[in-house]
Enzyme design. Structure first.
Site, PDB file in Angstrom:
ATOM      1  N   GLY A  48     -47.664 -50.424  65.766  1.00  0.00           N
ATOM      2  CA  GLY A  48     -46.746 -49.338  66.079  1.00  0.00           C
ATOM      3  C   GLY A  48     -45.412 -49.838  66.586  1.00  0.00           C
TER       4      GLY A  48
ATOM      5  N   LYS B 123     -60.874 -59.251  60.207  1.00  0.00           N
ATOM      6  CA  LYS B 123     -62.155 -58.587  59.944  1.00  0.00           C
ATOM      7  C   LYS B 123     -62.417 -58.474  58.440  1.00  0.00           C
ATOM      8  CE  LYS B 123     -62.159 -54.424  59.257  1.00  0.00           C
ATOM      9  NZ  LYS B 123     -62.171 -53.249  60.085  1.00  0.00           N
TER      10      LYS B 123
ATOM     11  N   ALA C  50     -61.903 -45.925  56.280  1.00  0.00           N
ATOM     12  CA  ALA C  50     -63.009 -46.699  55.712  1.00  0.00           C
ATOM     13  C   ALA C  50     -63.735 -47.398  56.843  1.00  0.00           C
ATOM     14  CB  ALA C  50     -62.463 -47.729  54.737  1.00  0.00           C
TER      15      ALA C  50
ATOM     16  N   HIS D  41     -65.051 -43.420  33.042  1.00  0.00           N
ATOM     17  CA  HIS D  41     -66.423 -43.839  32.770  1.00  0.00           C
ATOM     18  C   HIS D  41     -66.463 -45.278  32.269  1.00  0.00           C
ATOM     19  CE1 HIS D  41     -70.606 -43.223  31.792  1.00  0.00           C
ATOM     20  NE2 HIS D  41     -70.385 -43.814  30.623  1.00  0.00           N
TER      21      HIS D  41
HETATM   22  C1  LIG Z   1     -62.030 -55.567  65.376  1.00  0.00           C
HETATM   23  C2  LIG Z   1     -61.076 -54.475  64.992  1.00  0.00           C
HETATM   24  C3  LIG Z   1     -61.003 -54.055  63.693  1.00  0.00           C
HETATM   25  C4  LIG Z   1     -60.130 -53.042  63.330  1.00  0.00           C
HETATM   26  N1  LIG Z   1     -60.109 -52.650  62.027  1.00  0.00           N
HETATM   27  C5  LIG Z   1     -59.280 -51.659  61.653  1.00  0.00           C
HETATM   28  C6  LIG Z   1     -59.214 -51.247  60.294  1.00  0.00           C
HETATM   29  O1  LIG Z   1     -59.940 -51.753  59.437  1.00  0.00           O
HETATM   30  N2  LIG Z   1     -58.346 -50.277  59.957  1.00  0.00           N
HETATM   31  C7  LIG Z   1     -57.530 -49.671  60.881  1.00  0.00           C
HETATM   32  O2  LIG Z   1     -56.740 -48.805  60.518  1.00  0.00           O
HETATM   33  N3  LIG Z   1     -57.563 -50.043  62.184  1.00  0.00           N
HETATM   34  C8  LIG Z   1     -58.419 -51.016  62.588  1.00  0.00           C
HETATM   35  N4  LIG Z   1     -58.437 -51.418  63.896  1.00  0.00           N
HETATM   36  C9  LIG Z   1     -57.582 -50.693  64.875  1.00  0.00           C
HETATM   37  C10 LIG Z   1     -56.145 -51.204  64.828  1.00  0.00           C
HETATM   38  O3  LIG Z   1     -56.128 -52.597  64.962  1.00  0.00           O
HETATM   39  C11 LIG Z   1     -55.339 -50.537  65.932  1.00  0.00           C
HETATM   40  O4  LIG Z   1     -55.480 -49.142  65.835  1.00  0.00           O
HETATM   41  C12 LIG Z   1     -53.858 -50.884  65.840  1.00  0.00           C
HETATM   42  O5  LIG Z   1     -53.660 -52.272  65.908  1.00  0.00           O
HETATM   43  C13 LIG Z   1     -53.085 -50.185  66.965  1.00  0.00           C
HETATM   44  O6  LIG Z   1     -51.745 -50.595  66.945  1.00  0.00           O
HETATM   45  P1  LIG Z   1     -50.861 -50.522  68.272  1.00  0.00           P
HETATM   46  O7  LIG Z   1     -49.475 -50.840  67.865  1.00  0.00           O
HETATM   47  O8  LIG Z   1     -51.107 -49.265  68.998  1.00  0.00           O
HETATM   48  O9  LIG Z   1     -51.435 -51.667  69.229  1.00  0.00           O
HETATM   49  P2  LIG Z   1     -51.725 -53.205  68.995  1.00  0.00           P
HETATM   50  O10 LIG Z   1     -51.755 -53.553  67.568  1.00  0.00           O
HETATM   51  O11 LIG Z   1     -52.915 -53.506  69.827  1.00  0.00           O
HETATM   52  O12 LIG Z   1     -50.450 -53.928  69.609  1.00  0.00           O
HETATM   53  C14 LIG Z   1     -50.160 -53.896  70.974  1.00  0.00           C
HETATM   54  C15 LIG Z   1     -49.414 -55.174  71.327  1.00  0.00           C
HETATM   55  O13 LIG Z   1     -48.853 -55.043  72.627  1.00  0.00           O
HETATM   56  C16 LIG Z   1     -48.923 -56.302  73.290  1.00  0.00           C
HETATM   57  N5  LIG Z   1     -48.817 -56.040  74.730  1.00  0.00           N
HETATM   58  C17 LIG Z   1     -49.710 -55.411  75.535  1.00  0.00           C
HETATM   59  N6  LIG Z   1     -49.212 -55.289  76.775  1.00  0.00           N
HETATM   60  C18 LIG Z   1     -47.971 -55.877  76.771  1.00  0.00           C
HETATM   61  C19 LIG Z   1     -46.956 -56.036  77.748  1.00  0.00           C
HETATM   62  N7  LIG Z   1     -47.100 -55.574  78.989  1.00  0.00           N
HETATM   63  N8  LIG Z   1     -45.826 -56.677  77.392  1.00  0.00           N
HETATM   64  C20 LIG Z   1     -45.655 -57.148  76.121  1.00  0.00           C
HETATM   65  N9  LIG Z   1     -46.574 -56.987  75.154  1.00  0.00           N
HETATM   66  C21 LIG Z   1     -47.725 -56.349  75.463  1.00  0.00           C
HETATM   67  C22 LIG Z   1     -50.282 -56.844  72.845  1.00  0.00           C
HETATM   68  O14 LIG Z   1     -50.327 -58.249  72.978  1.00  0.00           O
HETATM   69  C23 LIG Z   1     -50.311 -56.403  71.384  1.00  0.00           C
HETATM   70  O15 LIG Z   1     -49.790 -57.389  70.519  1.00  0.00           O
HETATM   71  C24 LIG Z   1     -59.293 -52.440  64.299  1.00  0.00           C
HETATM   72  C25 LIG Z   1     -59.342 -52.866  65.626  1.00  0.00           C
HETATM   73  C26 LIG Z   1     -60.227 -53.868  65.972  1.00  0.00           C
HETATM   74  C27 LIG Z   1     -60.283 -54.323  67.408  1.00  0.00           C
END
Ligand SMILES: Cc1cc2nc3c(=O)[nH]c(=O)nc-3n(C[C@H](O)[C@H](O)[C@H](O)COP(=O)(O)OP(=O)(O)OC[C@H]3O[C@@H](n4cnc5c(N)ncnc54)[C@H](O)[C@@H]3O)c2cc1C
Length: 462
Positions: free
Chosen positions: A16, A51, A344, A439
């Site tokens: 995000g 994964k 999925a 098919h």
């Molecule tokens: C094992 C596993 C498998 C998954 N498989 C799937 C899948 O197949 N399909 C799917 O759609 N989703 C999957 N997900 C979920 C997906 O990874 C998350 O929904 C997605 O990454 C969320 O994105 P985000 O930007 O909210 O957070 P994140 O990707 O978690 O990014 C947050 C970032 O913020 C950083 N951060 C945290 N605190 C601080 C701070 N104070 N200062 C600076 N940086 C900071 C962290 O280091 C991290 O890099 C999976 C998750 C896991 C754990």
């Protein structure tokens, strides 16, 4: 805006945060992003990407068995875990570099340190001994695996994060949890030859998915040799003299295993984020509370992705980022749309699903027609493999609209993506029927159903 170092400061360089930073910078805003681990976040570094690579690795085991029925003989196959881990690391490093390059090209300033709020518009960067100011702040710090501290002996366990980098492949593993991460890792370890047990406190794995998918996957997993113990929890995990773990279950049974992996949910990363300095509201589990536009209770502070605990998926975090940029930097207020999100589960066989499960549909619509077919995929015939596949439509009998489409079997995730378009467009069963079959495929079952398997009227099967 004059007076601030940046127009937007993004905390968290995952799915995000990176998308929001890049796209906001593309509109001309002065943007910075802080990441305290590795750019790419959970998805790229320790989630979806590694994964899926491990799922591919695990699938070779059955492919080697199945090929004999097609005339191939592959002698002397062997598997080397360190090679898989090392090659996965190379691919992740490549993707991480692409993320950094994308941010740099967009003109985003990168801070490779932890960040925390330090006042209304002020962000502390303790690693750099520096503070910066921004007109707006976007929190996209994601989540982490729940370490399940209530479990006696939790410190001996791993989570999905460590599972990607184990020095050695264990000979046996017990996975605690019944969600998609538990189920996916069970398929991975089982495919790689690890004696695998799932321990889940609920009645059936994969709560919230359609019951037919859940029960068929359960059966398929047991056929593959995975032990599934529902209605059970570990009450204690003990490390033995030989380094192996002994887990005691609520039933009193014990399991001796090389490793225990906890997959019991994820916690939002809101600790030590300085939220209290500005009184940003959080919910009971620590997730940041936002409105339908992803705005917190503080006007200029916004939050997206897993840290808000809405729908924990990468495409959803990215969509929320795009809506945030549209709303604030493109003059197009846009609410994230969570309707008919296709997903999925990369179990083996995999699951693809979009829309309502049969049970959800029953609770919201009185009259349903359930079209469902369970069959052996063609590839399994010469392979002499017994595995079955499920294709299912949940249809509103009053309007003919397809409310849910579910599939378990090879290619299910790919099918779900396209079924998602049809459901988003409001497709009816007549639309499905009017579509020419491709098919021979398994997906053609979706457009060739004759009669409903069940008719539900007034919430009751008739
Ligand atoms: C094992 C596993 C498998 C998954 N498989 C799937 C899948 O197949 N399909 C799917 O759609 N989703 C999957 N997900 C979920 C997906 O990874 C998350 O929904 C997605 O990454 C969320 O994105 P985000 O930007 O909210 O957070 P994140 O990707 O978690 O990014 C947050 C970032 O913020 C950083 N951060 C945290 N605190 C601080 C701070 N104070 N200062 C600076 N940086 C900071 C962290 O280091 C991290 O890099 C999976 C998750 C896991 C754990």
């Amino acid at each position: 805006m004059a007076g601030f170092d940046f127009d937007l400061f993004v905390i968290g360089g995952g799915s995000g945060g990176v998308r929001a930073a890049r796209k906001a910078a593309g509109t001309g805003a002065r943007v910075a992003i802080a990441e305290d681990d590795r750019f790419g976040g959970t998805c790229v570094i320790r989630g979806c990407v590694p994964k899926k690579l491990f799922v591919y690795a695990a699938q070779f085991a059955e492919a080697f068995q199945d090929c004999a029925g097609y005339g191939w003989s592959v002698d002397g196959v062997s598997f080397d875990w360190p090679t898989l881990v090392a090659n996965k690391d190379v691919e992740i490093a490549r993707l991480e570099a692409a993320y950094r390059a994308g941010l740099a090209e967009a003109g985003v300033e990168l801070f490779e340190v932890r960040a925390a709020l330090d006042g209304a518009h002020s962000i502390a960067l303790p690693g750099l001994d520096r503070k910066v100011t921004a007109e707006r702040i976007l929190i996209a710090t994601g989540g982490r695996a729940n370490p399940h501290r209530a479990l006696n002996g939790h410190e001996h366990c791993i989570t999905s994060k460590e599972a990607f980098d184990l020095e050695r492949l264990p000979q046996s593993i017990a996975i605690v949890g019944g969600g998609y991460i538990a189920v996916e890792f069970a398929g991975i370890f089982n495919g790689l030859g690890v004696d695998t047990t799932i321990v889940y406190r609920g009645k059936e794995i994969l709560q919230r998915f359609d019951m037919d998918l859940r029960t068929l996957l359960h059966a398929e997993y047991e056929n593959k040799g995975i032990t599934i113990r529902c209605h059970e929890i570990f009450t204690n995990i003990e490390k033995q003299a030989d380094g192996r773990l002994k887990g005691t279950l609520s039933s009193g049974d014990t399991i001796e295993t090389d490793a225990v992996m906890l997959a019991v949910g994820r916690l939002p990363n809101t600790d030590d984020l300085g939220l209290e300095t500005v009184a940003v509201k959080t919910g009971p589990n620590g997730a940041i509370v936002v409105d339908e536009y992803s705005q917190t209770n503080i006007d200029h502070i916004w939050a997206i992705g897993d840290v808000t605990d809405r729908m924990q998926l990468t495409p959803v975090a990215i969509h929320e980022a795009m809506c945030f940029v549209d709303t604030l930097y493109r003059g197009r207020p846009t609410r994230p749309d969570y309707d008919s999100v296709a997903t999925a589960v990369f179990s083996q066989p995999e699951i693809g699903t979009v829309g309502l499960s049969e049970d959800e549909a029953i609770s919201r619509f009185g009259n349903l027609d359930i079209f469902s077919s369970t069959f052996r995929p063609m590839k399994n015939t010469l392979a002499q493999r017994s595995g079955r596949m499920l294709v299912k439509l949940v249809v509103d009998a009053d309007t003919d609209r397809v409310l849910g489409a579910h599939v378990l079997g090879p290619g299910a995730g790919e099918m779900a993506q396209l079924l998602g378009i049809a459901l988003k467009m409001g497709a009816t069963r007549i639309d499905f029927d009017a579509t020419m079959a491709v098919h021979p495929t398994a997906a053609e079952e979706f457009v060739t159903f004759a009669e409903p398997l069940r008719r539900i009227r007034g919430g009751k099967t008739v």
